[in-house]
Design an enzyme around this catalytic site. Sequence first.
Site, PDB file in Angstrom:
ATOM      1  N   LYS A 191       0.846  -1.191   0.000  1.00 59.54           N
ATOM      2  CA  LYS A 191       0.000   0.000   0.000  1.00 59.54           C
ATOM      3  C   LYS A 191       0.884   1.246   0.000  1.00 59.54           C
ATOM      4  O   LYS A 191       1.420   1.644   1.028  1.00 59.54           O
ATOM      5  CB  LYS A 191      -0.934   0.048   1.206  1.00 59.54           C
ATOM      6  CG  LYS A 191      -2.066   1.103   1.004  1.00 59.54           C
ATOM      7  CD  LYS A 191      -2.637   1.645   2.280  1.00 59.54           C
ATOM      8  CE  LYS A 191      -1.878   2.801   2.837  1.00 59.54           C
ATOM      9  NZ  LYS A 191      -1.916   4.041   1.996  1.00 59.54           N
ATOM     10  N   GLU A 267       9.637   1.188  10.921  1.00 64.35           N
ATOM     11  CA  GLU A 267      10.660   2.226  10.837  1.00 64.35           C
ATOM     12  C   GLU A 267       9.902   3.530  10.927  1.00 64.35           C
ATOM     13  O   GLU A 267       9.211   3.933   9.989  1.00 64.35           O
ATOM     14  CB  GLU A 267      11.444   2.107   9.531  1.00 64.35           C
ATOM     15  CG  GLU A 267      12.774   2.866   9.548  1.00 64.35           C
ATOM     16  CD  GLU A 267      12.644   4.298   9.094  1.00 64.35           C
ATOM     17  OE1 GLU A 267      12.577   5.185   9.983  1.00 64.35           O
ATOM     18  OE2 GLU A 267      12.611   4.536   7.892  1.00 64.35           O
TER      19      GLU A 267
END
Length: 498
Positions: A191, A267
């Site tokens: 996505k 992250e």
Amino acid sequence: MDFHNLQYWQQRALSLKIENRLFINGRYLQAAEGKTFPVHDPAGQRELVQMACGSHVDIDLAVKAARDVFERGDWSQAAPSQRKATLLKLAALMEEHQEQLALLETLDTGKPIRHSLRDDIPGAIRSIRWYAEAIDKVYGEIAPTGHNTLALIHREPIGVVGAIVPWNFPLLLACWKLGPALAAGNSVVLKPSEKSPLTAIYLGDLAQQAGLPDGVLNIIPGYGYDAGKALALHHDVDALTFTGSTLVAKQLMIYAGESNMKRVWLEAGGKSANIIFADCADLDKAAQNAAAGIFYNQGQVCIAGTRLLVEESIQQPFLQALRKHAATFAPGNPLDPQTVMGTLIDDQHCEKVAGYIEQGLSQGASLFLDGRHHPQGQHRSYLGPTILTQVNNTMNVAREEIFGPVLAVTTFNGEQEALKLANDSEYGLGAAVWTSNLSRAHRMARQLKAGTVFINNYNDGDMTVPFGGYKQSGNGRDKSLHALDKFTELKTTWISLE
């Protein structure tokens, strides 16, 4: 053709045909609910395309396709050498279409075409190629058990991976995920951000040409609150890998807990400290790196050196050198190959970053360089290099991720104060130390709470080293062989020898 000519890129941009559909199970499709969203060029202030808007319905279709091909074994059980050959072909096709990908990236994000061509797209290609080359060189283990047993340890692909990537380096960060996930034999549902989906969607066709089996790679542009949430909550997704804000990262962990306890690799944000000691051997080089460390990509870099800690005795000469190098980052037309600083991602983000400048001033910081007045005039997506001095760690500009070209400067006296200031953050993605004292460099590197510590450079590195952070900057690592840990399960086979 003159690749170094503005007109060349402007003409290519005008004739560009942009794919605007989802990519599911090896083919392009309109969104199941028929919805679209606009994709804008922040520099040209125009709509590029109406992109198909994926929803939970499309996520279900994509995950099913990914699961079906994974269980069939078309890719997951293919020999590593076979996966290697296919991914190397994908990398070659990306190289062949490098100009197209770079142009899409620049139009989508406002980043300079010179950076898309030099950094983003070649970096994405390197990631796919590096993991392709690595995967048939990853061996299992034999445990040191007793003489009457044999314990084999090997890696298996984890299954269906959901990858959610941001808008600042759209294709590069997608390929940091796709490289190891695909090489390990997984199926992926990607996505991309709704603000920058164009290169990801283009990649679907290249993957098909490369021979990736249908369903192994699925690409669903859409909004986080619908498509992203559906992916994170899906019970048939085995792992989720994400780059983006800490706020969203925390929510993804909640969704994983509410669903099937899928692995979540994050992250997230950063507020990295760049520390300049008085014994730095080359102050001009340090200043040049400090400018690039915060103003490159318009400051929209998770590991940007957004906090500059300068030893008080050298503050003035260092700031003068910094001003000189900051001046080289003049905002300009991203399609001009001479431009080194483009626009921020959109008007709203630009206003948010400008709001941080006002906050800093209201809390007592001084304005050393004002980027709100720049060569592009009243264009609402441009913001030039900005430097705030007299910043302390109680100010928002020192604590919160601004994600723009705003540098917060704080002075210190001595090693311990520098260390205390640098570690006084909820983030821990990166840090840098500039010193000619080897012992000091090692002492600081050992004590700084950051995933990467740069010594006498800022943000150097390549695919061989892991990337990720401490604390609320996330968990797990992108790049290097360590990234394979995120996308594989370790299996032990214990055999009794009778």
